[in-house]
Each structure stands twice: as C-alpha cells, then as structure tokens.
Design an enzyme around this catalytic site. Structure first.
Site, PDB file in Angstrom:
ATOM      1  N   ASP A   1     -24.265  11.923   4.699  1.00 55.32           N
ATOM      2  CA  ASP A   1     -23.514  10.723   5.042  1.00 55.32           C
ATOM      3  C   ASP A   1     -23.472  10.507   6.558  1.00 55.32           C
ATOM      4  OD1 ASP A   1     -23.143  10.403   2.396  1.00 55.32           O
ATOM      5  OD2 ASP A   1     -21.086  11.107   2.340  1.00 55.32           O
TER       6      ASP A   1
ATOM      7  N   CYS B   1     -19.959   8.277   1.262  1.00 56.43           N
ATOM      8  CA  CYS B   1     -19.164   8.287   0.037  1.00 56.43           C
ATOM      9  C   CYS B   1     -17.908   7.422   0.196  1.00 56.43           C
ATOM     10  CB  CYS B   1     -18.771   9.719  -0.299  1.00 56.43           C
ATOM     11  SG  CYS B   1     -17.522  10.362   0.819  1.00 56.43           S
TER      12      CYS B   1
ATOM     13  N   CYS C   1     -24.317  16.567   3.175  1.00 53.97           N
ATOM     14  CA  CYS C   1     -24.152  15.505   2.188  1.00 53.97           C
ATOM     15  C   CYS C   1     -24.976  14.281   2.559  1.00 53.97           C
ATOM     16  CB  CYS C   1     -22.676  15.118   2.028  1.00 53.97           C
ATOM     17  SG  CYS C   1     -21.960  14.336   3.478  1.00 53.97           S
TER      18      CYS C   1
ATOM     19  N   CYS D   1     -15.088  14.614   4.768  1.00 52.31           N
ATOM     20  CA  CYS D   1     -15.318  13.194   5.028  1.00 52.31           C
ATOM     21  C   CYS D   1     -14.368  12.713   6.128  1.00 52.31           C
ATOM     22  CB  CYS D   1     -15.117  12.388   3.759  1.00 52.31           C
ATOM     23  SG  CYS D   1     -15.816  13.157   2.283  1.00 52.31           S
TER      24      CYS D   1
HETATM   25 FE1  FES Z   1     -20.089  13.427   2.837  1.00 47.32          FE
HETATM   26 FE2  FES Z   1     -17.989  12.212   1.940  1.00 47.32          FE
HETATM   27  S1  FES Z   1     -19.411  13.325   0.778  1.00 47.32           S
HETATM   28  S2  FES Z   1     -18.736  12.225   3.951  1.00 47.32           S
END
Ligand code: FES
Length: 145
Positions: free
Chosen positions: A36, A59, A34, A103
């Site tokens: 992040d 996110c 993702c 997450c």
């Molecule tokens: Fe990757 Fe939330 S979508 S940490």
C-alpha cells in the site's frame, strides 16, 4: 474483524482526497509488505498547515486513517502535526483491529514525509526536526494479506 462506524465513514466518504496543486510539501510512504502507498500533500503558511490532501492506494483502513489524519492536522501548526501519532489517529477513529495498526503508522509517516519535503524545499535539513522516515517500510510487524 469489526470496524468502528467512524472507520467506515472515513473509508466510504474520505475527506480531503486528491492532489493539492499549490502544495509546498509532498510526501509518499509505502509498506512494501502489503504494497500500500500513501501520498500526502500539505500547504504551509507561517508555520500553519492551511491545507492538506491525500491520495492513498491501499486498504480501507489506510484510506480511513489518511482521511482522519488530514482532518486532525488541517489548520494546525507544524509542531502539532509533528506530534500527531498513529495512536491518536486510531483513537480518533475509535480504534482499529490489531492487524490494521500498520495502516495508521503509514498515515503518521506520510505526514512526516510531507513535512520533511517542506523543510527540504526551504533548504533546511528535516531530520533533526522531523526525525528519520522510513519511506518504504520493510520492517512492519502486522500484516493483513
Ligand atoms: Fe497495508 Fe492497510 S493493509 S496499509
């Protein structure tokens, strides 16, 4: 996808945001799927996490879980912080949608990465204490993007 009020609160008003200038442990983890990234700063004195902060490029659930995770370990012993699971963070937030579970894993890993850094700075091998950390997880299962 519904978020609990607590998630929305910690997303809108995250606690302990920013860098900690006198941190003695800094950990960064990311999820390469993702994209992040979560960075956690801790200040440890006599085995107690006297201060903690975070910076999350991610996110809303990543921000809410980092915020809650810092609240849960602040003032606690290293042992307690090591026991903090992503499940406990999720429970404290009254749950997360299944696609957002990863997450919260990032939040657990970020704390462990910061503790590992703390031990390394003391000249102690962190792996037997903290375990192995996937700093950039390629193997997560649930993705939202
Ligand atoms: Fe990757 Fe939330 S979508 S940490």
């Amino acid at each position: 996808m519904a978020y609990s009020e607590k998630v929305m609160d910690h997303f809108a008003n995250p606690r302990n945001v920013g860098e900690l200038p006198d941190a003695n442990g800094i950990g960064e983890v990311g999820n390469s799927r993702c994209g992040d990234i979560m960075k956690m700063y801790i200040k440890v004195e006599n085995n107690i996490i006297v201060d903690v902060s975070f910076k999350t490029f991610g996110c809303g659930a990543a921000i809410a879980t980092s915020s809650m995770a810092t609240e849960l370990i602040k003032g606690k012993s290293i042992d307690d912080a090591l026991k903090l699971t992503n499940k406990a963070v999720m429970e404290a937030l009254d749950g997360l949608p299944p696609v957002k579970v990863h997450c919260s894993v990032l939040a657990e890993q970020a704390i462990k990465a910061a503790l590992s850094d703390y031990y390394r700075r003391q000249g102690i091998d962190p792996e037997p204490i903290v375990g192995k950390i996937e700093e950039h997880d390629e193997h997560g299962e649930d993705f939202c993007h």
